[in-house]
Design a protein around this motif. Structure first.
Motif: not given
Length: 132
Positions: A88-103
């Protein structure tokens, strides 16, 4: 004033250079507003899930609202269940890429470069000492 995370500070630098009054994507129908360059589709998601009535334009000049919307968006889309990674790990990379590219931004090759820009603004973590 809300304490910003290192990721939020880094994304702000990439998106607007920290300019709370920034307006971007002027060539698009849905412009981007504020330090995190928030657009209408992002606000629509937050409004729908959290029963709010925010407008993207309100983020211009309002750091607190921008951070509130950013964090709410992350609660919707950058979750362990959605990311589907072990433990269940969500990384800063995941968060940033969702911010940039959507869901599904965390999966899109087109968001890798964005993460590269953001990661350059994050503090470097010291290496653990080798205690052998």
């Amino acid at each position: 004033m809300t304490e910003l995370t290192p990721l939020e500070k880094a994304i702000m630098q990439v998106e607007s250079g920290g300019d709370v009054n920034a307006v971007g994507d002027k060539h698009l129908f849905n412009k981007a507003y504020g330090p995190l360059q928030i657009r209408k589709p992002c606000v629509d998601d937050v409004n729908r899930v959290f029963d709010q009535d925010y407008r993207a334009e309100d983020c211009k000049g309002d750091l607190e609202l921008s951070i509130k919307i950013f964090r709410a968006y992350q609660l919707i889309w950058a979750t362990p269940k959605r990311i589907g990674r072990a433990k269940g790990i969500v990384t800063d990379e995941d968060r940033a890429r969702c911010w940039n590219g959507g869901p599904r931004g965390f999966m899109k090759p087109s968001t890798v470069g964005y993460w590269g820009k953001v990661s350059k603004h994050l503090p470097v973590e010291p290496l653990a000492e080798n205690n052998q």
